[in-house]
Write a protein that holds these residues in place. Structure first.
Motif, mmCIF file in Angstrom:
data_model
loop_
_atom_site.group_PDB
_atom_site.id
_atom_site.type_symbol
_atom_site.label_atom_id
_atom_site.label_comp_id
_atom_site.label_asym_id
_atom_site.label_seq_id
_atom_site.Cartn_x
_atom_site.Cartn_y
_atom_site.Cartn_z
ATOM 1 N N ARG A 116 0.825 -1.215 0.000
ATOM 2 C CA ARG A 116 0.000 0.000 0.000
ATOM 3 C C ARG A 116 0.858 1.264 0.000
ATOM 4 N N HIS A 117 2.182 1.093 0.070
ATOM 5 C CA HIS A 117 3.096 2.235 0.018
ATOM 6 C C HIS A 117 4.148 2.037 -1.087
ATOM 7 N N PRO A 118 3.716 1.898 -2.339
ATOM 8 C CA PRO A 118 4.700 1.634 -3.401
ATOM 9 C C PRO A 118 5.710 2.750 -3.604
ATOM 10 N N MET A 119 5.291 4.019 -3.426
ATOM 11 C CA MET A 119 6.250 5.107 -3.611
ATOM 12 C C MET A 119 7.306 5.086 -2.512
ATOM 13 N N TRP A 169 -10.056 3.635 6.028
ATOM 14 C CA TRP A 169 -8.639 3.303 5.876
ATOM 15 C C TRP A 169 -8.343 1.921 6.446
ATOM 16 N N THR A 170 -8.930 1.590 7.582
ATOM 17 C CA THR A 170 -8.709 0.286 8.202
ATOM 18 C C THR A 170 -9.138 -0.836 7.268
ATOM 19 N N ALA A 171 -10.283 -0.651 6.601
ATOM 20 C CA ALA A 171 -10.772 -1.664 5.663
ATOM 21 C C ALA A 171 -9.838 -1.787 4.463
ATOM 22 N N TYR A 172 -9.354 -0.653 3.978
ATOM 23 C CA TYR A 172 -8.417 -0.679 2.845
ATOM 24 C C TYR A 172 -7.105 -1.344 3.251
ATOM 25 N N ALA A 173 -6.574 -0.970 4.409
ATOM 26 C CA ALA A 173 -5.300 -1.518 4.861
ATOM 27 C C ALA A 173 -5.367 -3.023 5.061
ATOM 28 N N ALA A 174 -6.556 -3.520 5.449
ATOM 29 C CA ALA A 174 -6.719 -4.958 5.666
ATOM 30 C C ALA A 174 -6.591 -5.747 4.362
ATOM 31 N N LYS A 175 -6.804 -5.076 3.229
ATOM 32 C CA LYS A 175 -6.720 -5.741 1.926
ATOM 33 C C LYS A 175 -5.338 -5.615 1.289
ATOM 34 N N THR A 176 -4.455 -4.895 1.957
ATOM 35 C CA THR A 176 -3.135 -4.648 1.398
ATOM 36 C C THR A 176 -2.068 -5.104 2.395
#
Length: 219
Positions: A116-119, A169-176
């Protein structure tokens, strides 16, 4: 060398101070755009100072750079280029001011499937590659500071976004994943990242005055 250490300490420290304890009072005094402007100017000035100090620092060799280290460094740089390009080709909620993109995606896309942090990871891989391929103390300080800032900043960003955005954000982070995983980012970032990598290799001796040593082992 002392100047380089001081410049990098200020560069890294100012990022954490302005991103966390000083952010609220600075935004209150300057507004969001004013804060981003000052943040960018301070960061750029300190980075330029650190780069100039790095260029003038003595080269204290810490290890011998073998052939396989150079090749591995170039592989890391190719991956870093793909991650960097991929970080802006698809909605990336981790970027500054991009939390609105959370409403536009149901699943991570492109390079965000890898991390989730490619940059930030592109900067970290850049740092690892340059430390390994140079093997000097000055590079360890300069590139190491940038790599540390990228990964520590990404971790701090996770916590800040979870606090400010909450469930989305928590839901997104759980998928990454914070740590990179073996995932296919798509053909476009791979092609664009490879082009960027080739341009960096070709331009390196003209911009920085030294080659990337790739041609030494190919020609």
């Amino acid at each position: 060398m002392t100047e380089l250490v001081i410049a990098m300490a200020l560069f890294v420290g100012s990022h954490f101070l302005m991103s966390h304890p000083l952010r609220a009072p600075m935004v209150g005094a300057l507004g969001e755009k004013g804060f981003l402007g000052v943040y960018s100017l301070v960061s750029l000035a300190l980075l330029i100072w650190a780069a100039l100090a790095y260029g003038g620092a003595p080269d204290q060799q810490l290890w011998f750079v073998y052939f396989w280290v150079v090749i591995a460094g170039h592989v890391l740089m190719l991956l870093a280029s793909i991650l960097y390009v991929g970080s802006v080709l698809k909605p990336n909620p981790a970027l500054v001011g991009a939390q609105g993109s959370l409403a536009k995606i149901s699943e991570p896309q492109g390079a965000m499937r890898i991390t989730r942090h490619p940059m930030m990871w592109s900067f970290a891989l850049w740092a690892i590659a340059h430390i390994a391929m140079n093997g000097t103390f000055s590079t360890l300080v300069f590139a190491g500071g940038i790599g540390f800032l990228a990964l520590a900043g990404a971790r701090a960003q996770d916590a800040k976004k979870a606090r400010l955005i909450g469930a989305a954000w928590t839901a997104y982070a759980a998928k990454t994943s914070f740590w990179p995983r073996l995932r296919w980012p798509g053909l476009t970032p791979v092609i664009a990242g490879t082009v960027l990598y080739a341009v960096l290799v070709a331009a390196h001796p003209y911009v920085f005055g030294v080659t990337t040593r790739l041609w030494e082992f190919i020609l």
